[in-house]
Design a protein around this motif. Structure first.
Motif, PDB file in Angstrom:
ATOM      1  N   MET A  31       0.858  -1.170   0.000  1.00 53.68           N
ATOM      2  CA  MET A  31       0.000   0.000   0.000  1.00 53.68           C
ATOM      3  C   MET A  31       0.906   1.235   0.000  1.00 53.68           C
ATOM      4  SD  MET A  31      -2.853   1.042   2.822  1.00 53.68           S
ATOM      5  CE  MET A  31      -1.910   1.705   4.148  1.00 53.68           C
ATOM      6  N   PRO A  32       0.733   2.110  -0.967  1.00 60.34           N
ATOM      7  CA  PRO A  32       1.563   3.317  -1.001  1.00 60.34           C
ATOM      8  C   PRO A  32       1.202   4.246   0.152  1.00 60.34           C
ATOM      9  CG  PRO A  32      -0.088   3.407  -2.736  1.00 60.34           C
ATOM     10  CD  PRO A  32      -0.191   2.046  -2.084  1.00 60.34           C
ATOM     11  N   GLY A  33       2.232   4.960   0.647  1.00 56.99           N
ATOM     12  CA  GLY A  33       2.026   5.885   1.753  1.00 56.99           C
ATOM     13  C   GLY A  33       1.241   7.108   1.307  1.00 56.99           C
ATOM     14  N   ILE A  34       0.706   7.823   2.277  1.00 55.28           N
ATOM     15  CA  ILE A  34      -0.029   9.041   1.985  1.00 55.28           C
ATOM     16  C   ILE A  34       0.986  10.104   1.551  1.00 55.28           C
ATOM     17  CG2 ILE A  34      -0.034   9.857   4.361  1.00 55.28           C
ATOM     18  CD1 ILE A  34      -2.903  10.900   3.783  1.00 55.28           C
ATOM     19  N   THR A  35       0.643  10.827   0.530  1.00 52.35           N
ATOM     20  CA  THR A  35       1.574  11.801  -0.021  1.00 52.35           C
ATOM     21  C   THR A  35       1.416  13.156   0.641  1.00 52.35           C
ATOM     22  OG1 THR A  35       0.072  12.542  -1.750  1.00 52.35           O
ATOM     23  CG2 THR A  35       1.495  10.637  -2.256  1.00 52.35           C
ATOM     24  N   LEU A  60       3.641  19.411   6.765  1.00 48.67           N
ATOM     25  CA  LEU A  60       3.065  18.486   5.784  1.00 48.67           C
ATOM     26  C   LEU A  60       3.799  17.152   5.817  1.00 48.67           C
ATOM     27  CD1 LEU A  60       2.509  20.883   2.753  1.00 48.67           C
ATOM     28  CD2 LEU A  60       0.752  19.856   4.193  1.00 48.67           C
ATOM     29  N   ASP A  61       5.130  17.200   5.867  1.00 48.72           N
ATOM     30  CA  ASP A  61       5.906  15.961   5.930  1.00 48.72           C
ATOM     31  C   ASP A  61       5.637  15.202   7.230  1.00 48.72           C
ATOM     32  OD1 ASP A  61       7.070  16.483   3.467  1.00 48.72           O
ATOM     33  OD2 ASP A  61       8.733  17.618   4.364  1.00 48.72           O
ATOM     34  N   HIS A  62       5.576  15.936   8.329  1.00 46.88           N
ATOM     35  CA  HIS A  62       5.333  15.322   9.637  1.00 46.88           C
ATOM     36  C   HIS A  62       3.966  14.636   9.678  1.00 46.88           C
ATOM     37  CE1 HIS A  62       5.624  14.810  13.971  1.00 46.88           C
ATOM     38  NE2 HIS A  62       4.439  15.376  14.105  1.00 46.88           N
ATOM     39  N   PHE A  63       2.932  15.343   9.232  1.00 50.86           N
ATOM     40  CA  PHE A  63       1.589  14.768   9.260  1.00 50.86           C
ATOM     41  C   PHE A  63       1.419  13.652   8.240  1.00 50.86           C
ATOM     42  CE2 PHE A  63       0.249  18.991  11.165  1.00 50.86           C
ATOM     43  CZ  PHE A  63       0.113  18.460  12.436  1.00 50.86           C
ATOM     44  N   ALA A  64       2.141  13.717   7.136  1.00 46.17           N
ATOM     45  CA  ALA A  64       2.076  12.626   6.157  1.00 46.17           C
ATOM     46  C   ALA A  64       2.547  11.334   6.802  1.00 46.17           C
ATOM     47  CB  ALA A  64       2.909  12.968   4.924  1.00 46.17           C
ATOM     48  N   GLY A  65       3.638  11.397   7.563  1.00 42.96           N
ATOM     49  CA  GLY A  65       4.125  10.202   8.243  1.00 42.96           C
ATOM     50  C   GLY A  65       3.155   9.706   9.298  1.00 42.96           C
ATOM     51  N   VAL A 103      -1.326   5.835  10.920  1.00 42.52           N
ATOM     52  CA  VAL A 103      -2.715   5.601  11.327  1.00 42.52           C
ATOM     53  C   VAL A 103      -3.420   4.712  10.305  1.00 42.52           C
ATOM     54  CG1 VAL A 103      -4.952   6.709  11.663  1.00 42.52           C
ATOM     55  CG2 VAL A 103      -2.912   7.697  12.697  1.00 42.52           C
ATOM     56  N   ILE A 104      -3.243   5.025   9.037  1.00 40.96           N
ATOM     57  CA  ILE A 104      -3.888   4.220   7.987  1.00 40.96           C
ATOM     58  C   ILE A 104      -3.370   2.789   8.025  1.00 40.96           C
ATOM     59  CG2 ILE A 104      -4.081   3.950   5.481  1.00 40.96           C
ATOM     60  CD1 ILE A 104      -4.201   7.043   5.348  1.00 40.96           C
ATOM     61  N   GLY A 105      -2.072   2.618   8.272  1.00 37.41           N
ATOM     62  CA  GLY A 105      -1.507   1.273   8.385  1.00 37.41           C
ATOM     63  C   GLY A 105      -2.084   0.504   9.558  1.00 37.41           C
ATOM     64  N   ALA A 106      -2.269   1.188  10.688  1.00 33.31           N
ATOM     65  CA  ALA A 106      -2.839   0.531  11.870  1.00 33.31           C
ATOM     66  C   ALA A 106      -4.272   0.094  11.614  1.00 33.31           C
ATOM     67  CB  ALA A 106      -2.764   1.469  13.070  1.00 33.31           C
ATOM     68  N   VAL A 107      -5.047   0.938  10.949  1.00 31.89           N
ATOM     69  CA  VAL A 107      -6.435   0.585  10.629  1.00 31.89           C
ATOM     70  C   VAL A 107      -6.470  -0.603   9.668  1.00 31.89           C
ATOM     71  CG1 VAL A 107      -8.534   1.396   9.489  1.00 31.89           C
ATOM     72  CG2 VAL A 107      -7.342   2.874  11.102  1.00 31.89           C
ATOM     73  N   ALA A 108      -5.542  -0.639   8.725  1.00 31.29           N
ATOM     74  CA  ALA A 108      -5.482  -1.760   7.782  1.00 31.29           C
ATOM     75  C   ALA A 108      -5.161  -3.056   8.519  1.00 31.29           C
ATOM     76  CB  ALA A 108      -4.451  -1.477   6.700  1.00 31.29           C
ATOM     77  N   ARG A 109      -4.252  -2.996   9.494  1.00 29.88           N
ATOM     78  CA  ARG A 109      -3.920  -4.207  10.255  1.00 29.88           C
ATOM     79  C   ARG A 109      -5.114  -4.693  11.072  1.00 29.88           C
ATOM     80  NH1 ARG A 109       0.771  -1.367  10.909  1.00 29.88           N
ATOM     81  NH2 ARG A 109       0.305  -0.776  13.049  1.00 29.88           N
ATOM     82  N   VAL A 110      -5.886  -3.785  11.647  1.00 30.00           N
ATOM     83  CA  VAL A 110      -7.077  -4.182  12.405  1.00 30.00           C
ATOM     84  C   VAL A 110      -8.096  -4.815  11.467  1.00 30.00           C
ATOM     85  CG1 VAL A 110      -9.050  -3.289  13.706  1.00 30.00           C
ATOM     86  CG2 VAL A 110      -6.746  -2.525  14.254  1.00 30.00           C
ATOM     87  N   SER A 111      -8.242  -4.252  10.276  1.00 31.80           N
ATOM     88  CA  SER A 111      -9.193  -4.802   9.307  1.00 31.80           C
ATOM     89  C   SER A 111      -8.808  -6.214   8.898  1.00 31.80           C
ATOM     90  CB  SER A 111      -9.264  -3.907   8.069  1.00 31.80           C
ATOM     91  OG  SER A 111      -9.747  -2.641   8.416  1.00 31.80           O
ATOM     92  N   GLU A 112      -7.515  -6.492   8.826  1.00 33.07           N
ATOM     93  CA  GLU A 112      -7.063  -7.841   8.475  1.00 33.07           C
ATOM     94  C   GLU A 112      -7.397  -8.842   9.575  1.00 33.07           C
ATOM     95  OE1 GLU A 112      -2.909  -7.416   7.844  1.00 33.07           O
ATOM     96  OE2 GLU A 112      -3.156  -6.226   6.017  1.00 33.07           O
ATOM     97  N   ALA A 113      -7.400  -8.406  10.817  1.00 36.90           N
ATOM     98  CA  ALA A 113      -7.651  -9.313  11.941  1.00 36.90           C
ATOM     99  C   ALA A 113      -9.109  -9.730  12.017  1.00 36.90           C
ATOM    100  CB  ALA A 113      -7.231  -8.651  13.244  1.00 36.90           C
ATOM    101  N   ALA A 114     -10.017  -8.894  11.541  1.00 36.87           N
ATOM    102  CA  ALA A 114     -11.442  -9.236  11.603  1.00 36.87           C
ATOM    103  C   ALA A 114     -11.706 -10.436  10.702  1.00 36.87           C
ATOM    104  CB  ALA A 114     -12.285  -8.048  11.175  1.00 36.87           C
ATOM    105  N   ASP A 115     -12.454 -11.390  11.212  1.00 34.87           N
ATOM    106  CA  ASP A 115     -12.728 -12.612  10.472  1.00 34.87           C
ATOM    107  C   ASP A 115     -14.229 -12.751  10.258  1.00 34.87           C
ATOM    108  OD1 ASP A 115     -11.857 -16.129  10.963  1.00 34.87           O
ATOM    109  OD2 ASP A 115     -12.300 -14.974   9.183  1.00 34.87           O
ATOM    110  N   GLN A 116     -14.599 -13.452   9.221  1.00 37.91           N
ATOM    111  CA  GLN A 116     -16.004 -13.656   8.902  1.00 37.91           C
ATOM    112  C   GLN A 116     -16.709 -14.504   9.966  1.00 37.91           C
ATOM    113  OE1 GLN A 116     -17.392 -12.009   6.517  1.00 37.91           O
ATOM    114  NE2 GLN A 116     -15.464 -11.210   5.743  1.00 37.91           N
TER     115      GLN A 116
END
Length: 101
Positions: A1-5, A25-30, A35-48
């Motif tokens: 997943m590409p980082g936020i620009t 801008l650089d600080h908040f981009a990081g 944050v987006i990466g953490a949300v993606a990891r939580v989404s992966e943990a959810a199971d059907q």
């Protein structure tokens, strides 16, 4: 997943009507990328197989039973009131409400 620009952060800042400098801008981009990466990891943990729940443990409402107990009579309750009218506490008018007869 590409980082936020940096441009995406600048766009979000414009939408939020925030004025950010280049270093911000650089600080908040990081930070937003983390944050987006953490949300993606939580989404992966959810199971059907896991049903949605509001609490991990079952809850029961614990209340005591209603019991009639002695309490103050209206006269006793009003005995220390600075003002009373028709067996009710009388308070100053507030919020500019009209008095009712």
């Amino acid at each position: 997943m590409p980082g936020i620009t940096r441009e995406e952060v600048a766009h979000l800042a414009r939408l939020a009507r925030l004025e950010l400098r280049g270093a911000e801008l650089d600080h908040f981009a990081g930070q937003l990328d983390a944050v987006i990466g953490a949300v993606a990891r939580v989404s992966e943990a959810a199971d059907q197989d896991v049903p949605p729940t509001s609490h991990p443990l079952p809850l029961t409402n614990v209340v005591r039973p209603d019991r009639v107990r002695p309490s103050l009579s209206p006269g006793q309750a009003l005995s220390a009131a600075p003002a009373q009218d028709q067996m009710r506490f009388k308070v100053p008018q507030f919020l500019g409400e009209d008095q009712q007869p």
